[in-house]
Design a protein around this motif. Structure first.
Motif, PDB file in Angstrom:
ATOM      1  N   GLN A 157     -33.217  -4.389   8.805  1.00 62.98           N
ATOM      2  CA  GLN A 157     -31.688  -3.615   8.478  1.00 62.98           C
ATOM      3  C   GLN A 157     -31.062  -4.829   7.584  1.00 62.98           C
ATOM      4  N   VAL A 158     -30.712  -4.578   6.542  1.00 63.36           N
ATOM      5  CA  VAL A 158     -30.045  -5.240   5.499  1.00 63.36           C
ATOM      6  C   VAL A 158     -28.675  -4.804   4.999  1.00 63.36           C
ATOM      7  N   GLU A 159     -27.602  -5.688   5.250  1.00 64.31           N
ATOM      8  CA  GLU A 159     -26.419  -4.934   4.969  1.00 64.31           C
ATOM      9  C   GLU A 159     -25.526  -6.010   4.345  1.00 64.31           C
ATOM     10  N   ALA A 160     -24.505  -5.557   3.509  1.00 69.61           N
ATOM     11  CA  ALA A 160     -23.726  -6.845   2.868  1.00 69.61           C
ATOM     12  C   ALA A 160     -22.334  -6.846   3.081  1.00 69.61           C
ATOM     13  N   GLY A 161     -21.660  -7.960   3.398  1.00 71.45           N
ATOM     14  CA  GLY A 161     -20.263  -7.891   3.734  1.00 71.45           C
ATOM     15  C   GLY A 161     -19.610  -9.042   2.594  1.00 71.45           C
ATOM     16  N   GLY A 162     -18.126  -8.561   2.639  1.00 73.91           N
ATOM     17  CA  GLY A 162     -17.352  -9.371   1.599  1.00 73.91           C
ATOM     18  C   GLY A 162     -16.295  -8.839   1.252  1.00 73.91           C
ATOM     19  N   ASP A 163     -15.357  -9.347   0.449  1.00 70.16           N
ATOM     20  CA  ASP A 163     -13.970  -8.860  -0.236  1.00 70.16           C
ATOM     21  C   ASP A 163     -14.420  -8.036  -1.395  1.00 70.16           C
ATOM     22  N   ALA A 164     -15.358  -8.770  -2.272  1.00 73.08           N
ATOM     23  CA  ALA A 164     -15.662  -7.837  -3.465  1.00 73.08           C
ATOM     24  C   ALA A 164     -16.586  -6.773  -3.244  1.00 73.08           C
ATOM     25  N   ILE A 165     -17.471  -6.719  -2.365  1.00 73.02           N
ATOM     26  CA  ILE A 165     -18.197  -5.380  -2.049  1.00 73.02           C
ATOM     27  C   ILE A 165     -17.399  -4.500  -1.275  1.00 73.02           C
ATOM     28  N   ASN A 166     -16.381  -5.041  -0.498  1.00 72.19           N
ATOM     29  CA  ASN A 166     -15.306  -4.118   0.023  1.00 72.19           C
ATOM     30  C   ASN A 166     -14.523  -3.143  -1.143  1.00 72.19           C
ATOM     31  N   LEU A 167     -14.351  -3.827  -2.049  1.00 74.56           N
ATOM     32  CA  LEU A 167     -13.348  -3.305  -3.094  1.00 74.56           C
ATOM     33  C   LEU A 167     -14.090  -2.290  -3.882  1.00 74.56           C
ATOM     34  N   ALA A 168     -15.544  -2.768  -4.123  1.00 76.13           N
ATOM     35  CA  ALA A 168     -16.564  -1.705  -4.721  1.00 76.13           C
ATOM     36  C   ALA A 168     -16.617  -0.512  -4.057  1.00 76.13           C
ATOM     37  N   GLU A 169     -16.723  -0.480  -2.472  1.00 77.32           N
ATOM     38  CA  GLU A 169     -16.871   0.397  -1.795  1.00 77.32           C
ATOM     39  C   GLU A 169     -15.402   1.475  -1.739  1.00 77.32           C
ATOM     40  N   GLU A 170     -14.551   0.981  -1.998  1.00 70.76           N
ATOM     41  CA  GLU A 170     -13.231   1.604  -2.027  1.00 70.76           C
ATOM     42  C   GLU A 170     -12.861   2.172  -3.333  1.00 70.76           C
ATOM     43  N   GLU A 171     -13.841   2.085  -4.389  1.00 68.72           N
ATOM     44  CA  GLU A 171     -13.649   2.722  -5.694  1.00 68.72           C
ATOM     45  C   GLU A 171     -14.111   4.317  -5.744  1.00 68.72           C
ATOM     46  N   GLY A 172     -13.185   4.970  -5.216  1.00 63.26           N
ATOM     47  CA  GLY A 172     -13.395   6.462  -4.743  1.00 63.26           C
ATOM     48  C   GLY A 172     -13.165   7.623  -5.712  1.00 63.26           C
ATOM     49  N   GLY A 173     -12.695   6.848  -7.067  1.00 59.92           N
ATOM     50  CA  GLY A 173     -12.321   8.026  -8.041  1.00 59.92           C
ATOM     51  C   GLY A 173     -10.900   8.312  -7.863  1.00 59.92           C
ATOM     52  N   HIS A 174     -10.656   9.715  -7.970  1.00 62.82           N
ATOM     53  CA  HIS A 174      -9.504  10.251  -7.968  1.00 62.82           C
ATOM     54  C   HIS A 174      -9.460  11.533  -7.226  1.00 62.82           C
ATOM     55  N   THR A 175     -10.382  11.567  -6.058  1.00 61.59           N
ATOM     56  CA  THR A 175     -10.506  12.818  -5.308  1.00 61.59           C
ATOM     57  C   THR A 175      -9.172  13.322  -4.784  1.00 61.59           C
ATOM     58  N   ALA A 176      -8.550  12.049  -4.169  1.00 54.22           N
ATOM     59  CA  ALA A 176      -7.436  12.379  -3.226  1.00 54.22           C
ATOM     60  C   ALA A 176      -6.111  13.029  -4.144  1.00 54.22           C
ATOM     61  N   GLU A 177      -6.194  12.291  -5.359  1.00 55.49           N
ATOM     62  CA  GLU A 177      -5.009  12.873  -6.238  1.00 55.49           C
ATOM     63  C   GLU A 177      -5.234  14.164  -6.676  1.00 55.49           C
ATOM     64  N   LEU A 178      -6.451  14.666  -7.134  1.00 52.65           N
ATOM     65  CA  LEU A 178      -6.861  15.794  -7.346  1.00 52.65           C
ATOM     66  C   LEU A 178      -6.472  16.842  -6.253  1.00 52.65           C
ATOM     67  N   VAL A 179      -7.030  16.801  -5.298  1.00 57.29           N
ATOM     68  CA  VAL A 179      -6.720  17.663  -4.114  1.00 57.29           C
ATOM     69  C   VAL A 179      -5.438  17.879  -3.628  1.00 57.29           C
TER      70      VAL A 179
END
Length: 734
Positions: A157-179
């Motif tokens: 099992q290989v995983e990655a942690g860190g602030d830059a990776i966390n920011l990339a995971e939070e790039e969720g587009g504009h789904t919330a705004e559209l909904v």
């Protein structure tokens, strides 16, 4: 206001073109220049800030982002030939990626401590040549994909942690705004029964918010703006922007149904509801800018961005909206309403139906309803007594994310405190200070709550020493906060005594702890400032002492209930993954200030729209019971519709999957629901019936001293007289 509305109505295409040019220009400039968002949690007078400053001075070139690759084998050891070969190949591939400066393998001679005691978990720090803000989401996604490829089809099992990776995971587009926008559109269509009536508030809000978000991106180049500034501004802007336009459009439609021509209806709507919108928007901005009293760069940028968004949405509501009303003219009404108006003529003013019946019930039974409302709010507010401020980390992320999995693997393999080590940065200007630092290291190993102490090797003539301290508890645990206090007050001072050694406890965990402590200490001043400013504004608007006092009390009750909801869901963990709460943890330290600013402003909106109509009727009739009854009956429907829209917009931000934004969304949605459906619809009118004429009491000397400010002036005399003659319950077909 009348002149402005008339000009915008008559020059409608020019106004629309000007707004379009402003939106396109701001968006183009923002796209071309990008943004420079930065989270500055630095507190100049704190111990952790002094440690950080000393560290930057001693090691000025270590500014690159450092993230971590973690791997785990279910059986055997990470040192076994098969997993070791796959990992070494993967680490070599990572080293070839753009902007990767160094990869510290645990299989090198210096990396023995990077393998857990049971041999089943290991990690490799990866240092980039750029800071995290300059690394793109695409880079991080490629980085994670390369790392996780080593575990495909194996028991690794290989995983990655860190602030830059966390920011990339939070790039969720504009789904919330559209909904949120779609949900608001449904509510507007049900309220108006007209496609064009539905579109007007949405278009107005989108122009205001779209322009504001682009300008915020540009401002990030010249002032410190947190990365959540634009998301928070979108959340606030959509909520208030749609609501403000809703109030104006509702008044405009009412004028059309009463027989006014489109221009006069638009002018009157802007001069009445539009004036209230300006005042309400001003109160929101005042509350937001109250964050400057905290004297923190992080909050200053958030305040500026959110206030700018409110200003632009208000501007769109009183300029762009009357222009759009001029383009649509009678089509703001539904076809059925237009046919009825043509066949039966104007509709008499007045309000009937459920709103009037409810208003009459509140007048008849004020005490039981007031007590019931207070009990409900008290029950929801009770968890607020357990509020604990702190900072969430990747351990609070949803358990499906790679950052959360990496966090858990490190905690299981190396201990709960491994994800939040403390860094003691010591000034050692004299030779004797090195011996004192060695003594400190020995004492640290004996401190309860310390799992590991590692002194970073330094040159004999070094003037700065580093000691890494790993707590036995997680970064968010209260025990870790207590450990930091113990080190600063009991462990370090005795060692410093008689030497020039000066040691400071730093690291991200200590920094967040200091940030929360400072905010907690300054919170009472902040609350006092925004309550006082809100009181003064309402005192000027309604020339009453009791009305502002009631509003301040209601705002505090709404805030307490909102935080009670957040504590139950996020701190106690009752919501779990369903509302992006993740693992239970403390409430974000900066959230109370931002939430209180927004809640006080938004609550003031409803108070203004509700009481302005009551005040108008009080001035006309001098009858408090009638004023409260008419005001509630005529405004409750639009306030409830506005609240439902805000709830839809705010709740949709849970879909971002980000804990911080879920906190804001749930907290604001819950506060708006309780404010509109319990406080403004039940408790406020019930109390105003109980207080009677005292609601409008103002000392004579203060009345003479205060300037006269009209929030929502009365209709023209004839229309106003018709309103007064028409009994409540005559039927409102708007």
């Amino acid at each position: 206001m009348s002149a402005l509305a008339r000009w915008c109505f008559r020059h409608r295409w020019s106004v629309v073109l000007l707004w379009l040019v402003l939106l396109v220009s701001a968006t183009s400039a923002s796209s071309a220049l990008g943004n420079r968002f930065a989270n500055d949690f630095n507190l100049p007078d704190s111990d952790s800030a002094r440690a950080l400053k000393l560290l930057d001075k001693a090691f000025p070139n270590q500014n690159g982002e450092t993230d971590t690759i973690v791997w785990h084998v279910r059986e055997g050891s990470v040192r076994d030939a098969a997993p070791k070969e796959r990992v070494e190949r993967m680490l070599a591939d990572l080293g070839k990626l753009p902007d990767v400066a160094a990869v510290a393998s645990p299989f090198d001679e210096a990396g023995a401590t990077q393998i857990s005691a049971d041999g089943r978990t290991a990690y490799a720090p990866v240092t980039f040549s750029k800071s995290g803000e300059k690394l793109t989401a695409e880079q991080m996604k490629e980085f994670v994909a390369t790392a996780r490829s080593a575990g495909q089809g194996t028991g690794l099992q290989v995983e990655a942690g860190g602030d830059a990776i966390n920011l990339a995971e939070e790039e969720g587009g504009h789904t919330a705004e559209l909904v949120g926008v779609v949900a608001a559109a449904v509510v507007l269509f049900l309220a108006f029964g007209s496609l064009f009536g539905m579109l007007l508030p949405l278009i107005t809000a989108i122009f205001g918010v779209g322009t504001a978000i682009s300008v915020i991106g540009l401002l990030s180049h010249v002032i410190t703006m947190a990365d959540l500034s634009s998301i928070l501004a979108t959340l606030v802007g959509l909520g208030v922007g749609i609501d403000y336009a809703l109030f104006v459009v509702t008044r405009h439609r009412k004028g059309l149904l009463q027989g006014l021509d489109p221009e006069e209806a638009a002018v009157r709507a802007v001069n009445t509801s539009g004036r209230a919108v300006v005042f309400a928007g001003g109160t929101v901005c005042v509350a937001l800018l109250g964050m400057f009293t905290m004297r923190l760069k992080f909050l200053n940028g958030v305040a500026i961005g959110s206030a700018l968004t409110v200003v632009l949405t208000v501007a769109a509501s009183i300029t762009l909206l009357p222009a759009l009303l001029g383009i649509l003219r009678m089509r703001v009404l539904s076809r059925r309403q237009r046919r009825r108006l043509a066949a039966d003529g104007p509709v008499a003013a007045g309000t009937g139906g459920a709103a009037a019946r409810w208003s009459a019930l509140v007048q008849k039974r004020p005490w039981p309803l007031a007590v019931l409302a207070l009990l409900v709010m008290a029950a929801i507010s009770l968890p607020t007594l357990s509020l604990r401020l702190g900072s969430s980390d990747q351990g609070n992320n949803p358990d499906t994310t790679t950052t959360r999995k990496a966090y858990d693997l490190l905690a299981d393999g190396f201990g709960p405190g491994f994800n939040g080590p403390l860094t003691i940065v010591a000034e050692t200007p004299a030779a004797a200070d090195h011996a004192a630092l060695s003594t400190l290291v020995l004492k640290l190993k004996e401190v309860p709550g310390v799992a590991e102490v590692v002194a970073v090797p330094a040159a004999p003539d070094a003037t700065v020493g580093l000691v890494r301290v790993v707590p036995t508890t997680s970064p968010q645990a209260e025990e870790t906060d207590a450990l930091i206090d113990r080190l600063r007050s009991d462990v370090i001072p005795p060692v410093e005594r008689g030497t020039t050694l000066r040691a400071h406890v730093g690291g991200q965990t200590a920094l967040f702890k200091d940030f929360a402590t400072v905010l907690e200490h300054r919170l009472p001043l902040f609350i006092g400032v925004i309550v006082a400013l809100g009181f003064v504004l309402l005192l000027l608007a309604f020339r009453s002492v009791v009305v502002p006092l009631t509003a301040a009390l209601m705002n505090l009750i709404a805030a307490a209930a909102s935080f009670g909801l957040l504590v139950a869901l996020f701190q106690w963990g009752w919501g779990g993954e369903a509302v992006a709460a993740g693992r239970a943890g403390p409430i974000e330290s900066f959230l109370p200030m931002i939430m209180l600013s927004l809640l006080f402003g938004l609550s003031m909106d409803y108070q203004v729209f509700l009481v302005s109509r009551m005040h108008e009727e009080w001035v006309h009739s001098g009858d408090n019971a009638r004023a409260v009854r008419v005001g509630l009956a005529e405004t409750s429907r639009v306030i409830n519709s506005a609240a439902v829209i805000m709830i839809c917009v705010f709740s949709a931000f849970v879909l971002n999957g980000e804990r911080q934004m879920a906190m804001f969304g749930i907290g604001l949605a819950g506060a708006v629901a309780m404010d509109a459906f319990v406080l403004r619809t039940v408790l406020v009118p019930a109390l105003m019936h109980v207080l009677g004429r005292a609601n409008w009491w103002l000392p004579a000397w203060l009345d003479r001293a205060l300037p006269h400010v009209a929030v929502e002036p009365a209709e023209e005399p004839a229309a106003a007289a018709a309103d007064r003659r028409e009994p409540v319950g005559a039927g409102d077909r708007a």
